[in-house]
Design an enzyme around this catalytic site. Structure first.
Site, PDB file in Angstrom:
ATOM      1  N   CYS A 127       0.870  -1.172   0.000  1.00 21.20           N
ATOM      2  CA  CYS A 127       0.000   0.000   0.000  1.00 21.20           C
ATOM      3  C   CYS A 127       0.911   1.228   0.000  1.00 21.20           C
ATOM      4  CB  CYS A 127      -0.893  -0.022   1.236  1.00 21.20           C
ATOM      5  SG  CYS A 127      -2.108   1.301   1.288  1.00 21.20           S
ATOM      6  N   CYS A 153      33.956  -7.795  -5.999  1.00 24.22           N
ATOM      7  CA  CYS A 153      32.823  -7.615  -5.098  1.00 24.22           C
ATOM      8  C   CYS A 153      31.772  -6.712  -5.723  1.00 24.22           C
ATOM      9  CB  CYS A 153      33.318  -7.001  -3.785  1.00 24.22           C
ATOM     10  SG  CYS A 153      32.005  -6.472  -2.680  1.00 24.22           S
TER      11      CYS A 153
END
Length: 302
Positions: A127, A153
């Protein structure tokens, strides 16, 4: 995956180009997005709205929801039964009962999420305040292209590319291996064949693929095999996953240029395969932590 302590002497040298930011928030937007307020029901621009496209964060522009996942719950606010991978962060609301949803990239308040209401087969309802969103029509999305890079990474790679004007969205994930739905732990076990990678959606009218590929070769060490700096392992390999023949040509040409300059490039050039988004806590890692990469910095090679 082993992470070394952040070392201040190795912090990233700031890039000159910065990403284009959305316009400053209005007072009412700040009340909802920063102050965690709520707009009046049935008043938002996206409640009775059914165009095809992508809903983005008003504060930072990150992609959050697809129009395909929007439905009418009759509640007075836009409702969605799914989110884009890694886009949403959940936390206990201040009232102690509800679950608040926030933009994973910038922490903007979006609304609340509810489960078990039975509105759709997914049995989930985000919502969301319209004022927390902007909308990008599908016609604009058709001009997007995708680039996939692995260069150590993925926290650092994601951070570096997120600063480039023309990059519309970026997510960390796994690709290039054989295991379906890989987890972080599985990838770290060296049994999946996957590399840590980033998937970038960009506007070619603002930034070319070659510009992104050149940056890729300058923000990591393309001469280091199966690792980047202190991070060692096959999941940290250097690999360019092309989505078109043109991208393959660009990658091969740039590697040729670097080898001509004396760089012993080990970067693989591989057809793109399925990309598996990483867990939510890997998305926008440095942005959320307020830190900078410790193993990625830009070195001019071209």
């Amino acid at each position: 995956m082993t992470r070394f302590a952040l070392i201040t002497s190795l912090l990233l040298t700031a890039m000159t180009a910065t990403a284009q930011k959305p316009a400053p928030l209005t007072a009412e937007e700040r009340r909802v997005i920063i102050g965690k307020g709520t707009e009046a029901p049935f008043s938002g621009r996206y409640y009775d709205f059914d165009e095809e496209g992508t809903y983005r964060c008003r504060q930072c522009g990150a992609a959050l929801y697809r129009s395909e996942d929007k439905f009418d719950a009759g509640c007075g606010w836009p409702s969605f039964d799914d989110e884009l991978p890694g886009a949403i962060r959940r936390q206990r609301d201040a009232d102690g009962r509800r679950t608040e949803i926030l933009c994973a990239r910038c922490g903007a308040h979006l609304g609340h999420v509810f489960a078990g209401e039975g509105f759709t087969p997914k049995n989930l309802r985000h919502c969301v305040n319209s004022i927390s969103l902007t909308f990008e029509p599908k016609s604009a999305e058709q001009h997007e292209q995708t680039a996939i890079f692995a260069g150590g990474c993925f926290w650092g790679v994601e951070y570096m590319f997120s600063r480039v004007p023309g990059v519309r969205s970026i997510e960390a994930g796994y690709t290039g291996g054989h295991t379906e739905n890989p987890t972080y732990e599985e990838v770290c076990s060296h049994t999946t064949g996957h590399a840590e990678a980033v998937r970038i959606r960009f506007d070619p009218a603002q930034v070319s693929y070659e510009t992104l590929a050149r940056l890729f070769f300058e923000i990591h060490d393309p001469t280091q095999a199966d690792g980047q700096g202190p991070d060692i392992g096959d999941q940290y390999r250097s690999e360019l996953f092309y989505t078109t023949p043109e991208q393959r040509e660009v990658g091969e040409r740039l590697i040729g240029e670097l080898r001509a300059k004396g760089y012993d490039v080990v970067t693989r050039i591989t057809p793109a395969s399925r990309f598996w988004p990483a867990e939510a806590y890997h998305q926008n890692y440095y942005e959320r932590k307020g830190q900078q990469p410790y193993c990625h910095s830009r070195v001019r090679r071209f």
